[in-house]
Scaffold this active site. Structure first.
Site, PDB file in Angstrom:
ATOM      1  N   LYS A   1     -13.534 -10.977   3.734  1.00 27.51           N
ATOM      2  CA  LYS A   1     -12.204 -11.225   4.314  1.00 27.51           C
ATOM      3  C   LYS A   1     -11.772  -9.996   5.105  1.00 27.51           C
ATOM      4  CE  LYS A   1      -7.897 -10.615   3.274  1.00 27.51           C
ATOM      5  NZ  LYS A   1      -7.307 -10.418   4.625  1.00 27.51           N
TER       6      LYS A   1
ATOM      7  N   CYS B   1      -9.153   6.891   6.594  1.00 22.64           N
ATOM      8  CA  CYS B   1      -8.806   7.208   5.198  1.00 22.64           C
ATOM      9  C   CYS B   1      -9.061   8.681   4.873  1.00 22.64           C
ATOM     10  CB  CYS B   1      -9.526   6.276   4.235  1.00 22.64           C
ATOM     11  SG  CYS B   1     -11.256   6.079   4.606  1.00 22.64           S
TER      12      CYS B   1
ATOM     13  N   GLU C   1       0.532   8.990   2.076  1.00 24.96           N
ATOM     14  CA  GLU C   1      -0.413   8.686   3.152  1.00 24.96           C
ATOM     15  C   GLU C   1       0.339   8.017   4.311  1.00 24.96           C
ATOM     16  OE1 GLU C   1      -3.436   5.605   2.570  1.00 24.96           O
ATOM     17  OE2 GLU C   1      -4.901   6.917   3.519  1.00 24.96           O
TER      18      GLU C   1
ATOM     19  N   GLU D   1     -12.438   1.688  -2.402  1.00 24.27           N
ATOM     20  CA  GLU D   1     -12.370   2.855  -1.514  1.00 24.27           C
ATOM     21  C   GLU D   1     -10.944   2.864  -0.979  1.00 24.27           C
ATOM     22  OE1 GLU D   1     -11.862   5.056   1.259  1.00 24.27           O
ATOM     23  OE2 GLU D   1     -13.188   3.865   2.534  1.00 24.27           O
TER      24      GLU D   1
HETATM   25  P1  NAP Z   1      -4.003  -3.077   2.510  1.00 16.98           P
HETATM   26  O1  NAP Z   1      -2.716  -3.762   2.374  1.00 16.98           O
HETATM   27  O2  NAP Z   1      -4.539  -2.306   1.364  1.00 16.98           O
HETATM   28  O3  NAP Z   1      -5.071  -4.182   2.950  1.00 16.98           O
HETATM   29  C1  NAP Z   1      -6.473  -3.993   2.951  1.00 16.98           C
HETATM   30  C2  NAP Z   1      -7.124  -5.350   2.817  1.00 16.98           C
HETATM   31  O4  NAP Z   1      -6.749  -5.951   1.563  1.00 16.98           O
HETATM   32  C3  NAP Z   1      -6.664  -6.339   3.885  1.00 16.98           C
HETATM   33  O5  NAP Z   1      -7.752  -7.181   4.201  1.00 16.98           O
HETATM   34  C4  NAP Z   1      -5.569  -7.089   3.164  1.00 16.98           C
HETATM   35  O6  NAP Z   1      -5.269  -8.336   3.705  1.00 16.98           O
HETATM   36  C5  NAP Z   1      -6.154  -7.204   1.781  1.00 16.98           C
HETATM   37  N1  NAP Z   1      -5.169  -7.466   0.726  1.00 16.98           N
HETATM   38  C6  NAP Z   1      -3.852  -7.142   0.700  1.00 16.98           C
HETATM   39  N2  NAP Z   1      -3.292  -7.564  -0.456  1.00 16.98           N
HETATM   40  C7  NAP Z   1      -4.261  -8.161  -1.177  1.00 16.98           C
HETATM   41  C8  NAP Z   1      -4.312  -8.796  -2.446  1.00 16.98           C
HETATM   42  N3  NAP Z   1      -3.231  -8.903  -3.222  1.00 16.98           N
HETATM   43  N4  NAP Z   1      -5.480  -9.290  -2.877  1.00 16.98           N
HETATM   44  C9  NAP Z   1      -6.587  -9.211  -2.124  1.00 16.98           C
HETATM   45  N5  NAP Z   1      -6.615  -8.635  -0.901  1.00 16.98           N
HETATM   46  C10 NAP Z   1      -5.468  -8.098  -0.431  1.00 16.98           C
HETATM   47  O7  NAP Z   1      -3.981  -2.159   3.742  1.00 16.98           O
HETATM   48  P2  NAP Z   1      -3.296  -2.470   5.128  1.00 16.98           P
HETATM   49  O8  NAP Z   1      -2.268  -3.532   5.079  1.00 16.98           O
HETATM   50  O9  NAP Z   1      -4.414  -2.727   6.043  1.00 16.98           O
HETATM   51  O10 NAP Z   1      -2.624  -1.064   5.407  1.00 16.98           O
HETATM   52  C11 NAP Z   1      -1.573  -0.557   4.605  1.00 16.98           C
HETATM   53  C12 NAP Z   1      -1.810   0.889   4.271  1.00 16.98           C
HETATM   54  O11 NAP Z   1      -3.077   1.031   3.589  1.00 16.98           O
HETATM   55  C13 NAP Z   1      -1.966   1.812   5.462  1.00 16.98           C
HETATM   56  O12 NAP Z   1      -0.765   2.209   5.981  1.00 16.98           O
HETATM   57  C14 NAP Z   1      -2.775   2.929   4.867  1.00 16.98           C
HETATM   58  O13 NAP Z   1      -1.966   3.835   4.173  1.00 16.98           O
HETATM   59  C15 NAP Z   1      -3.690   2.246   3.900  1.00 16.98           C
HETATM   60  N6  NAP Z   1      -5.028   2.002   4.452  1.00 16.98           N
HETATM   61  C16 NAP Z   1      -6.078   2.683   3.943  1.00 16.98           C
HETATM   62  C17 NAP Z   1      -7.343   2.475   4.457  1.00 16.98           C
HETATM   63  C18 NAP Z   1      -8.545   3.179   3.963  1.00 16.98           C
HETATM   64  O14 NAP Z   1      -9.569   3.129   4.609  1.00 16.98           O
HETATM   65  N7  NAP Z   1      -8.500   3.832   2.832  1.00 16.98           N
HETATM   66  C19 NAP Z   1      -7.529   1.576   5.502  1.00 16.98           C
HETATM   67  C20 NAP Z   1      -6.428   0.867   5.989  1.00 16.98           C
HETATM   68  C21 NAP Z   1      -5.202   1.085   5.428  1.00 16.98           C
HETATM   69  P3  NAP Z   1      -4.212  -8.500   4.904  1.00 16.98           P
HETATM   70  O15 NAP Z   1      -3.973  -7.192   5.516  1.00 16.98           O
HETATM   71  O16 NAP Z   1      -4.894  -9.438   5.791  1.00 16.98           O
HETATM   72  O17 NAP Z   1      -2.965  -9.069   4.326  1.00 16.98           O
END
Ligand code: NAP
Ligand code: MG
Length: 491
Positions: A188, A297, A393, A263
């Protein structure tokens, strides 16, 4: 480049080798971050779509050509996939830049090129997986010997959930070792960036993998993502994203004992000592935070500099930041592309406001394109370690800096965070470097460089930055289960 000229935009999912358009819920708009225009409408897989995809992955695992495929055949397929991705490099890179906003030269030279490299590296592991022969000491019954060994078997169906910052590469980081190990996958992508993942699933079929081995479903995290992690036929969840969602996934995995790899986020320190090459460190620290607009990240988002060179270094980075050209990722002169979404732009701007209360703003430039989700690279000096912008972050092009006097103080500042993903040390004193490498609590420590990754180098987090390691042998092993076999014989 006009959107219409771009090949590869799809508005469907790939389940059991077929395009599936049906949405179980509102379709999800996908945007071009450089303009804010909608470029595709994706289906929401929902509970029904997730079930179809997981059933397909389960069938491919238990009852398809994949079930009995020899390791060398899996290796050949992965190598073929690498070739097919390489042939489509321009198309995939353009699609990634259109959908994620990032610079085309990074999409091509980094994201797609690395995906190919990772696929070729992981292909090699398919034929190198082996268990151990064990010498046992079981003393009874009399006249009995034991031949014992371990078999490493695929864990099964893998739910791979990835974020939007490196959509294609992170998909490959999960799919490649999972396939080398003999697993099947339901991926996904993030709702913001599904386009290259869908094309990748089509290229997987073109390379000759049986239907159902790799399925890509689209949808929102709290609906489709949650249904995927809860599905009883999923054996392992491999997640990259925020620590906040990481906790939700870990709780789900604990409920029915799924294997899980996480991760997560980071707030990686960059430590600059006065015995380093200062020019190199200034450029290196700027790259560490501004690469991919800070949406990395391991971004070097906290900078600590030895007092004697503090002002020179922070002003040097602020100057580089102010000189950076913002623009469309397709333009060759662009250095800073847009952030992923209006939501992320708003979030980063909120932190910039907070930073103005918590530190000394060094960057002065204001210009940015009128449309699109742009944020100018921003540098704050004199920020306390406990300030919000030092601890949380931000995931954008925002750097917070402060000074240190001694090596001990640098170590304390580096480790004073709930995260532990990456860190870099800039120094030419070999003794100091070795002391720091040992003292820093992070999954990767770089010296006189930052953000360098390799398929052979394990990657993952200490503390709240996650569980498990990607890349290298560790990644392949994380998709394998160990079975001990104990055969008695008359001796
Ligand atoms: P996120 O909310 O952690 O989402 C990452 C993935 O998980 C997306 O595919 C998301 O789907 C999915 N997801 C969200 N809630 C879930 C749940 N309850 N069960 C299963 N899957 C779920 O990250 P984001 O929305 O992309 O970004 C938010 C923050 O995360 C950023 O501002 C940043 O701080 C952090 N981030 C960290 C990394 C890293 O590499 N460590 C990368 C990106 C973001 P949807 O987004 O499609 O809803
Ligand atoms: Mg999200």
């Amino acid at each position: 480049m006009a959107v219409q000229q771009l090949k590869g935009i799809r508005e469907h999912m790939i389940i059991a080798g077929k395009a599936v358009e049906q949405s179980h819920g509102d379709r999800i708009p996908v945007y071009n971050p450089a303009t804010g225009a909608v470029i595709a409408m994706q289906p929401e897989a929902g509970v029904e779509g997730v079930d179809q995809a997981v059933q397909a992955a389960h069938r491919a695992l238990t009852d398809s050509a994949w079930t009995t495929m020899l390791p060398a055949q899996r290796e050949r397929l992965l190598l073929k996939l690498a070739d097919v991705v390489e042939v489509h490099a321009d198309e995939l890179a353009s699609l990634e830049t259109l959908n994620n906003g990032k610079l085309l030269r990074f999409s091509l030279g980094m994201e797609v090129a690395s995906a190919v490299q990772w696929l070729r590296y992981m292909a090699g592991w398919a034929t190198k997986v082996s268990g151990d022969v064990l010498n046992l000491s079981i003393p009874f019954p009399p006249n009995t010997g034991y031949h014992a060994y371990t078999r490493l078997e695929p864990v099964g169906v893998v739910a791979a959930i990835v974020p939007w910052n490196f959509p294609l590469l992170m998909a490959v980081w999960k799919i490649a070792p999972a396939l080398a190990a003999g697993c099947t996958v339901v991926l996904k992508p993030a709702e913001e960036t599904p386009l290259t993942a869908i094309r990748l699933a089509e290229l997987v079929l073109e390379a000759g993998f049986p239907a159902g081995v790799v399925n890509v479903i689209t949808g929102r995290g709290d609906s489709t993502g949650a249904a995927l992690t809860a599905h009883p036929l999923v054996n392992k969840i491999s997640f990259t994203g925020s620590t906040e969602v990481g906790y939700i996934i870990a709780r789900q995995a604990a409920q029915d004992m799924k294997k899980v790899a996480l991760e997560l986020g980071g707030k990686s320190p960059v430590l600059i000592f006065d015995d380093c090459d200062v020019e190199q460190a200034i450029q290196g620290a700027a790259n560490a935070i501004f690469f991919n607009q800070g949406q990395v990240c391991t971004a070097g988002s906290r900078l600590y500099i030895q007092s004697s060179i503090y002002e020179e270094v922070v002003q040097g980075i602020a100057k580089l930041a102010d000189d950076m050209v913002l623009g469309d990722g397709f333009s060759e002169s662009t250095q800073i592309a847009p952030l992923i979404s209006a939501r992320q732009q708003e979030r980063v701007q909120k932190y910039i406001k907070i930073g103005q209360q918590e530190g000394r703003l060094l960057t002065k430039a204001q210009d940015r394109p009128e449309q699109g989700f742009f944020v100018r690279p921003t540098v704050f000096a004199d920020v306390d370690i406990m300030a919000r912008v030092s601890q949380e972050e931000i995931f954008g092009p925002v750097l917070v800096a402060n000074r240190f006097e001694s090596e001990a103080e640098a170590i304390r500042l580096a480790n004073q965070t709930e995260y532990g993903l990456g860190a870099s040390v800039w120094s030419n004193d070999l003794n100091r470097v070795n002391r720091l490498v040992n003292a820093i609590k992070a999954g990767t420590v770089w010296v006189n460089t930052h953000n360098m990754l390799d398929p052979h180098m394990p990657f993952g987090g200490f503390k709240q930055s996650g569980l498990g390691r990607e890349h290298g042998k560790a990644a392949v092993e994380s998709y394998l289960d160990t079975k001990s076999v104990c055969v008695a014989y008359a001796s």
